[in-house]
Design a protein around this motif. Structure first.
Motif, short mmCIF file in Angstrom:
data_model
loop_
_atom_site.label_atom_id
_atom_site.label_comp_id
_atom_site.label_asym_id
_atom_site.label_seq_id
_atom_site.Cartn_x
_atom_site.Cartn_y
_atom_site.Cartn_z
N UNK A 177 -9.19 2.40 0.57
CA UNK A 177 -8.29 2.06 -0.58
C UNK A 177 -6.91 1.41 -0.14
N UNK A 178 -5.90 1.64 -0.36
CA UNK A 178 -4.66 1.20 -0.16
C UNK A 178 -3.95 2.08 1.09
N UNK A 179 -4.03 1.46 2.28
CA UNK A 179 -3.39 2.31 3.25
C UNK A 179 -1.74 1.99 3.74
N UNK A 180 -0.97 2.80 4.40
CA UNK A 180 0.21 2.10 4.96
C UNK A 180 0.14 1.21 6.13
N UNK A 181 0.70 0.24 6.28
CA UNK A 181 0.41 -0.66 7.25
C UNK A 181 0.43 0.18 8.63
N UNK A 182 1.22 1.29 9.03
CA UNK A 182 1.09 2.10 10.29
C UNK A 182 -0.23 2.36 10.41
N UNK A 183 -1.09 2.78 9.27
CA UNK A 183 -2.37 3.40 9.51
C UNK A 183 -3.48 2.28 9.59
N UNK A 184 -3.21 1.21 8.95
CA UNK A 184 -4.17 0.00 9.02
C UNK A 184 -4.10 -0.53 10.59
N UNK A 185 -2.85 -0.59 11.28
CA UNK A 185 -2.91 -1.07 12.52
C UNK A 185 -3.40 0.04 13.29
N UNK A 186 -3.06 1.32 13.25
CA UNK A 186 -3.63 2.20 14.06
C UNK A 186 -5.24 2.26 13.99
N UNK A 187 -5.76 1.81 13.06
CA UNK A 187 -7.10 2.25 13.12
C UNK A 187 -7.76 0.50 13.16
N UNK A 188 -6.80 -0.29 13.48
CA UNK A 188 -7.47 -1.55 13.39
C UNK A 188 -8.36 -2.25 12.58
N UNK A 189 -8.03 -1.97 11.12
CA UNK A 189 -8.62 -2.29 10.09
C UNK A 189 -8.45 -3.74 9.76
N UNK A 190 -9.85 -4.75 10.03
CA UNK A 190 -9.70 -6.08 10.20
C UNK A 190 -9.16 -6.59 8.60
N UNK A 191 -9.90 -6.34 7.63
CA UNK A 191 -9.68 -6.72 6.25
C UNK A 191 -8.02 -6.44 5.99
N UNK A 203 5.01 -9.57 9.36
CA UNK A 203 5.07 -8.99 8.11
C UNK A 203 6.45 -8.16 7.66
N UNK A 204 6.92 -7.43 8.91
CA UNK A 204 8.09 -6.79 9.02
C UNK A 204 9.29 -7.58 8.85
N UNK A 205 9.21 -8.75 9.57
CA UNK A 205 10.32 -9.72 9.23
C UNK A 205 10.38 -10.46 7.99
N UNK A 206 9.01 -10.44 7.07
CA UNK A 206 9.02 -10.72 5.83
C UNK A 206 9.49 -9.78 4.69
N UNK A 207 9.97 -8.39 5.35
CA UNK A 207 10.42 -7.63 4.39
C UNK A 207 9.46 -6.58 4.16
N UNK A 208 8.23 -6.18 4.78
CA UNK A 208 7.47 -5.39 4.84
C UNK A 208 7.92 -4.07 5.70
N UNK A 209 7.38 -2.77 5.28
CA UNK A 209 7.67 -1.84 6.40
C UNK A 209 6.62 -1.24 6.69
N UNK A 210 6.61 -0.41 7.82
CA UNK A 210 5.52 0.53 8.00
C UNK A 210 4.66 1.43 7.05
N UNK A 211 5.68 1.57 6.04
CA UNK A 211 4.97 2.51 4.80
C UNK A 211 4.67 1.73 3.85
N UNK A 212 4.74 0.31 3.82
CA UNK A 212 4.34 -0.37 2.93
C UNK A 212 2.51 -0.57 2.76
N UNK A 213 1.82 -0.76 1.59
CA UNK A 213 0.46 -0.46 1.61
C UNK A 213 -0.15 -1.73 1.74
N UNK A 214 -1.33 -1.50 2.23
CA UNK A 214 -2.08 -2.77 1.98
C UNK A 214 -3.56 -2.50 1.76
N UNK A 215 -4.47 -3.19 1.23
CA UNK A 215 -5.92 -2.61 0.91
C UNK A 215 -6.86 -2.95 1.91
N UNK A 216 -7.78 -2.06 2.28
CA UNK A 216 -8.66 -2.23 3.19
C UNK A 216 -10.03 -2.65 2.69
#
Length: 589
Positions: free
Chosen positions: A400-414, A368-381
């Motif tokens: 709701x929407x989480x930064x990618x960093x938080x989504x990986x930190x908490x290992x959110x599957x969705x 995802x980072x190589x496709x232009x996203x950043x750790x601060x980009x958000x994603x829905x959980x």
């Protein structure tokens, strides 16, 4: 002439004639018998030439002996260079009349027969040292009349060809003394760490006692039996007048063997030995300085066993594997392929391919980072359904929407599945994983985001090294330097290669630090030491992982059962993370 006298003369002539005839036919018969026994006799001249398997000696990173394989030979020794007690010990226990007999010892045979009859068991053998040399050089261990006759014939040939000192030197240089060691110099270096010319009296006695049963009595296989046999040789030396009884008793009390390297380093040794034939073609003896750090290896074994014997047993976790690696080079510092190498050499760190679970997610996020996203980009959980598949989030409550960093930190599957879609899909994630050294196979669907492919612990540990070292792919290896017949040769170490852009590697590293500082891997944290990593758990708690790093050290951990039976709520953030903490805490800063 009286008829009686003539009759006696006729009888005498007949006896003489029949005796002559019997002697001629007896000689022919004996010659025929010897010919039958000798027709397949090996040619002694060619058999004296050494033929053996090349030896491989593995040393730890600090030069201590780790293992040997093949046929290990030391330096060729001469009697004049050896302490007198070395040949004396051998002759005292094996052949006291060596210098008096002609290769066969009728008196020795009679004495052995008398001892065996009076004791009711085979307590002594009647073979001379020359016969043993003939058997060891030319014949098989087969027990048969044919082999014994051939042994005697070869012993007579040896005695006619060599002096007694030469025979003794040949024996001392060629006798098998267990654990792959041929000759007293190889055995002295293997068992005591000294050359043969520096053997003490008790050490010489231990080696002299090995020819009877080298595989069973050697100090590596059975230290207690080796010590008992050495004491027996010392008593024989006293009975032979080479020592006083007090000296023999004093030397027996000194018998002690240096501790062996850990048995569990056998997994590492097997792994290193696996492809040597292709890496080092030829027949030269090899001495390989490995990357294994014995202190780290001992720490890994102790902490793994303590965890499996305590909380692991309570949670039905029967096995585990650990790899410790240098992030900059891929050098493996420690490897535990299971709980106990003695119970089976299967290497779960190298050969077991299991679902990696969420330890695979960093490769998805890197895509995802190589496709232009950043750790601060958000994603829905939020909950998600793809066809008939709905990935679950366990105890995670949607925010709701989480930064990618938080989504990986908490290992959110969705969130990981949605990140996969924005990263180009399953093929892109698989391509990133392969670029970092994972062989797969990987599914070509969205389940890849949750780690439903296959990987080994060694592959995952090496792949995470790229996150720790700034984006360089490293190849895991266990050989640091090599010598062939004492000459340095190139170990052909693979060079690290750029696989991830430094900015992307730094971003993933920062995200993995969040896993330990405030996410699912908090149990892995060690106060005062920066650490990063990722937890992983597969369906029904069949596999639990933690792969992480601190400084330049990467540690990969897997827990589970060989038959894939579920554990009791063992997740990557529980026991594996705790084991990472325990190992990291014991390593020098």
């Amino acid at each position: 002439m009286p008829s009686a006298v003539r009759a006696r003369r006729r009888i005498a002539r007949r006896i003489a004639a029949w005796t002559l005839i019997a002697g001629v036919w007896g000689s022919l018969a004996l010659g025929l018998v010897l010919l039958v026994f000798a027709w397949d006799l090996p040619r002694p001249e060619t058999a004296l030439e050494a033929t053996r398997r090349p030896s491989v000696t593995l040393e730890s990173a600090d030069g201590r002996l780790l293992s040997t394989s093949g046929d290990l030979y030391g330096e060729t020794v001469r009697l004049r260079d050896l302490p007198l007690h070395v040949p004396t010990a051998l002759l005292s226990i094996e052949d006291r009349r060596f210098r008096a007999h002609f290769g066969l010892d009728p008196l020795g045979l009679l004495r052995a027969a008398w001892v065996n009859i009076t004791t009711g068991r085979v307590a002594q053998g009647g073979s001379t040292l020359t016969q043993q040399l003939a058997k060891n050089l030319f014949l098989t261990p087969e027990r048969s009349l044919r082999r014994k006759v051939q042994e005697a014939m070869l012993a007579l040939w040896l005695e006619s060809r060599f002096t007694k000192d030469q025979l003794l030197e040949i024996y001392l240089n060629r006798v098998y003394l267990g654990a792959g060691a041929y000759g007293v110099d190889a055995a002295a270096r293997l068992y005591f760490g000294v050359p043969a010319r520096r053997l003490s009296v008790w050490q010489a006695a231990v080696l002299a006692g090995l020819p009877r049963a080298p595989s069973r009595l050697n100090p590596r296989a059975n230290p207690e039996a080796a010590a008992r046999r050495g004491a027996e040789v010392l008593r024989a030396m006293a009975a032979n007048g080479a020592l006083t009884e007090a000296q023999a008793a004093s030397e027996a009390e000194r018998i002690a063997f240096p501790p062996r390297p850990s048995r569990d380093s056998g997994w590492f040794a097997d792994w290193v030995n696996d492809d040597l034939a292709s890496r080092f073609p030829g027949s030269a003896d090899l001495t390989l300085r490995t990357t294994l750090d014995l202190r780290t290896q001992a720490l890994v074994e102790q902490r793994l066993e303590a965890l499996l014997a305590g909380p692991g047993a309570a949670a039905d976790a029967g096995q585990g594997a650990v790899v410790v690696m240098d992030a900059a080079t891929g050098a493996v510092r420690a490897m535990a392929g299971g709980r106990d190498y003695r119970r089976g050499p299967f290497n779960r760190a190298v050969s077991a391919r299991r679902q990696p679970g969420s330890v695979f997610k960093p490769f998805v996020y890197l895509a995802a980072l190589e496709h232009g996203l950043s750790p601060d980009s958000t994603v829905s959980d939020a909950p998600l359904t793809l066809g008939r598949w709905s990935p679950g989030n366990g105890a995670w409550r949607p925010r709701g929407d989480l930064p990618l960093e938080d989504a990986l930190a908490h290992s959110v599957n969705t969130a990981a599945v949605r990140v996969l879609a924005r990263a180009g899909g399953a093929r892109e994630a698989a391509a990133v994983a392969r670029r970092l050294g994972l062989a797969g196979p990987f599914p070509n669907d969205a389940t890849i985001a949750l780690g439903t492919g296959e990987a080994s612990l060694l592959e995952l540990t090496a792949a995470y090294a790229a996150f720790a070292n700034g984006g360089m792919r490293v190849a895991p290896h266990g050989i640091a330097a090599a010598r062939a017949e004492g000459r340095p040769i190139s170990p052909n170490l693979p060079a690290p290669a750029r696989a991830v852009q430094p900015t992307d590697a730094a971003a993933i590293r920062h995200m993995l630090e969040a896993v330990v500082s405030r996410g699912s891997g908090r149990a892995a944290g060690v106060p005062g030491r920066a650490a990063a990593g990722k937890t992983g758990t597969t369906q029904d708690f069949r596999d639990a992982w933690f792969v992480g790093f601190s400084g330049n050290t990467v540690i990969g951990i897997w827990l589970g059962n060989d038959d894939a039976t579920p554990m009791d709520d063992v997740r990557g953030g529980t026991l594996p993370a705790r084991l990472f903490h325990d190992i990291l805490e014991g390593l020098p800063r």
